[in-house]
Design a protein around this motif. Structure first.
Motif, PDB file in Angstrom:
ATOM      1  N   THR A  37      -6.414  11.400   1.242  1.00  0.00           N
ATOM      2  CA  THR A  37      -6.661  10.302   2.275  1.00  0.00           C
ATOM      3  C   THR A  37      -5.178   9.413   2.419  1.00  0.00           C
ATOM      4  O   THR A  37      -4.539   9.275   1.434  1.00  0.00           O
ATOM      5  N   ALA A  38      -4.803   9.441   3.397  1.00  0.00           N
ATOM      6  CA  ALA A  38      -3.480   8.691   3.752  1.00  0.00           C
ATOM      7  C   ALA A  38      -3.535   7.231   2.890  1.00  0.00           C
ATOM      8  O   ALA A  38      -4.398   6.333   2.896  1.00  0.00           O
ATOM      9  N   GLY A  39      -2.148   7.302   2.167  1.00  0.00           N
ATOM     10  CA  GLY A  39      -2.041   5.866   1.507  1.00  0.00           C
ATOM     11  C   GLY A  39      -2.715   5.984  -0.044  1.00  0.00           C
ATOM     12  O   GLY A  39      -2.448   5.023  -0.857  1.00  0.00           O
ATOM     13  N   THR A  40      -3.430   7.153  -0.591  1.00  0.00           N
ATOM     14  CA  THR A  40      -3.916   7.226  -1.672  1.00  0.00           C
ATOM     15  C   THR A  40      -3.197   8.428  -2.308  1.00  0.00           C
ATOM     16  O   THR A  40      -3.438   9.763  -1.835  1.00  0.00           O
ATOM     17  N   PRO A  41      -2.520   8.137  -3.686  1.00  0.00           N
ATOM     18  CA  PRO A  41      -1.864   9.274  -4.203  1.00  0.00           C
ATOM     19  C   PRO A  41      -2.640  10.242  -4.991  1.00  0.00           C
ATOM     20  O   PRO A  41      -3.923   9.909  -5.106  1.00  0.00           O
ATOM     21  N   PHE A  42      -2.211  11.389  -4.863  1.00  0.00           N
ATOM     22  CA  PHE A  42      -2.819  12.389  -5.668  1.00  0.00           C
ATOM     23  C   PHE A  42      -2.066  13.346  -6.318  1.00  0.00           C
ATOM     24  O   PHE A  42      -0.787  13.293  -6.084  1.00  0.00           O
ATOM     25  N   GLU A  43      -2.355  14.207  -7.023  1.00  0.00           N
ATOM     26  CA  GLU A  43      -1.552  15.183  -7.851  1.00  0.00           C
ATOM     27  C   GLU A  43      -1.710  16.652  -7.812  1.00  0.00           C
ATOM     28  O   GLU A  43      -3.008  17.006  -7.558  1.00  0.00           O
ATOM     29  N   VAL A  44      -0.668  17.230  -7.586  1.00  0.00           N
ATOM     30  CA  VAL A  44      -0.638  18.598  -7.355  1.00  0.00           C
ATOM     31  C   VAL A  44       0.334  19.090  -8.400  1.00  0.00           C
ATOM     32  O   VAL A  44       1.440  19.060  -8.443  1.00  0.00           O
ATOM     33  N   PRO A  56       2.809  13.674  -8.823  1.00  0.00           N
ATOM     34  CA  PRO A  56       2.179  12.891  -8.027  1.00  0.00           C
ATOM     35  C   PRO A  56       2.643  12.979  -6.548  1.00  0.00           C
ATOM     36  O   PRO A  56       4.173  13.135  -6.161  1.00  0.00           O
ATOM     37  N   VAL A  57       1.980  12.827  -5.610  1.00  0.00           N
ATOM     38  CA  VAL A  57       2.010  13.122  -4.187  1.00  0.00           C
ATOM     39  C   VAL A  57       1.368  11.925  -3.158  1.00  0.00           C
ATOM     40  O   VAL A  57       0.308  11.780  -3.504  1.00  0.00           O
ATOM     41  N   LEU A  58       2.218  11.068  -2.527  1.00  0.00           N
ATOM     42  CA  LEU A  58       1.789  10.369  -1.674  1.00  0.00           C
ATOM     43  C   LEU A  58       1.623  10.523  -0.170  1.00  0.00           C
ATOM     44  O   LEU A  58       3.019  10.762   0.273  1.00  0.00           O
ATOM     45  N   PRO A  59       0.394  10.687   0.401  1.00  0.00           N
ATOM     46  CA  PRO A  59       0.360  10.873   1.956  1.00  0.00           C
ATOM     47  C   PRO A  59       0.548   9.573   2.726  1.00  0.00           C
ATOM     48  O   PRO A  59       0.044   8.535   2.172  1.00  0.00           O
ATOM     49  N   ILE A  60       1.526   9.892   3.829  1.00  0.00           N
ATOM     50  CA  ILE A  60       2.031   8.353   4.373  1.00  0.00           C
ATOM     51  C   ILE A  60       1.364   8.646   5.989  1.00  0.00           C
ATOM     52  O   ILE A  60       1.779   9.467   6.499  1.00  0.00           O
ATOM     53  N   ALA A  61       0.522   7.630   6.484  1.00  0.00           N
ATOM     54  CA  ALA A  61       0.060   7.696   7.665  1.00  0.00           C
ATOM     55  C   ALA A  61       1.310   7.633   8.620  1.00  0.00           C
ATOM     56  O   ALA A  61       1.841   6.307   8.376  1.00  0.00           O
ATOM     57  N   VAL A  62       1.396   8.055   9.555  1.00  0.00           N
ATOM     58  CA  VAL A  62       2.462   7.591  10.639  1.00  0.00           C
ATOM     59  C   VAL A  62       1.671   7.966  12.214  1.00  0.00           C
ATOM     60  O   VAL A  62       0.798   9.037  12.299  1.00  0.00           O
ATOM     61  N   PRO A  63       2.086   7.335  13.331  1.00  0.00           N
ATOM     62  CA  PRO A  63       1.468   7.505  14.812  1.00  0.00           C
ATOM     63  C   PRO A  63       2.297   8.615  15.239  1.00  0.00           C
ATOM     64  O   PRO A  63       3.151   8.818  15.252  1.00  0.00           O
TER      65      PRO A  63
END
Length: 261
Positions: free
Chosen positions: A139-146, A150-157
């Motif tokens: 989910t964009a904005g919710t960090p997860f771990e790989v 840590p990886v942060l997905p960032i929503a962009v238009p």
């Protein structure tokens, strides 16, 4: 850590089919641009692949990358996913399915477009193979771990598509964005290396132009910004000569050393 640019071209690639422009005929290897993808090599030796562009096999071979440990998808467009079958060459040598991370719309498209990979009822005939992978929703904005990172997905238009860029430690990789909203700017604040798409010199409805990308890069203030998703609109040498200090055109095969997390 290091970042390897596998491909830095737009969805058409460069040279473009049927085009005889100066850039498409260029003998500068940096003007040969396959579709966008990258590998982030972590400090622990693990590799994160960003997207599976159509030339993935050729890109991995050219960069002597025989394995990846996870895939991060930015979105569902063909130039970012249609090389997924090339993952067979990686998963055939793994003991476990390869994790593929992406937003729900992207994973739904993968499932629908490549049922032979993701349909549990489908099994390859003896002596044949398919990519062995499992989907992990993010989910964009919710960090997860790989793999401990840590990886942060960032929503962009990006028009009608749901797209994310990724921040990994002090590096942010954002392609296929029309702009960076305030939340995205906040998410990339403080990065040392920023990657941004820069499609054309003129405005485009779903992509940053070169001037728009430069303006955002200067606002973010990363030590180094690399422009990707480039077209035959400009040559590497011309673009490099006109960009402000600290901003560079990326090219296929470029390797960037990243600060350790």
């Amino acid at each position: 850590m290091r970042l390897v640019f596998l491909g830095t071209g737009t969805s058409f690639g460069v040279p473009q089919i049927g085009c005889a422009c100066r850039v498409c005929r260029s003998i500068d290897a940096r003007d040969k641009r396959t579709r966008c993808g990258a590998v982030v090599e972590l400090g622990n030796g693990a590799r994160l692949l960003i997207d599976t562009p159509p030339e993935l096999r050729l890109q991995l071979v050219a960069n002597d990358l025989a394995s990846v440990d996870a895939v991060l998808f930015t979105h569902e467009h063909a130039d970012h996913i249609h090389g997924i079958d090339d993952l067979r060459g990686i998963t055939i040598r793994r003991d476990a399915p390869l994790p593929l991370y992406g937003e729900a719309p992207t994973l739904e498209t993968l499932t629908r477009r490549f049922p032979y990979i993701f349909d549990a009822a489908f099994r390859p005939l003896p002596g044949t193979t398919r990519p062995e992978a499992h989907l992990v929703p993010i989910t964009a904005g919710t960090p997860f771990e790989v793999l401990g990172t840590p990886v942060l997905p960032i929503a962009v238009p990006h028009g009608r598509a749901s797209v994310v860029g990724y921040r990994i430690a002090d590096m942010a990789y954002i392609t296929d964005a029309k702009t960076l909203p305030d939340a995205a700017l906040h998410a990339v604040h403080g990065v040392h290396v920023l990657v941004l798409n820069a499609l054309l010199r003129t405005p485009h409805p779903t992509h940053l132009s070169v001037s728009e990308a430069v303006a955002i890069a200067q606002r973010v203030g990363a030590a180094r910004t690399y422009l990707t998703h480039l077209t035959h609109d400009t040559s590497h040498a011309d673009l490099a000569a006109e960009l402000p200090p600290g901003i560079f055109p990326a090219h296929d095969g470029l390797v960037v050393e990243l600060p350790a997390p």
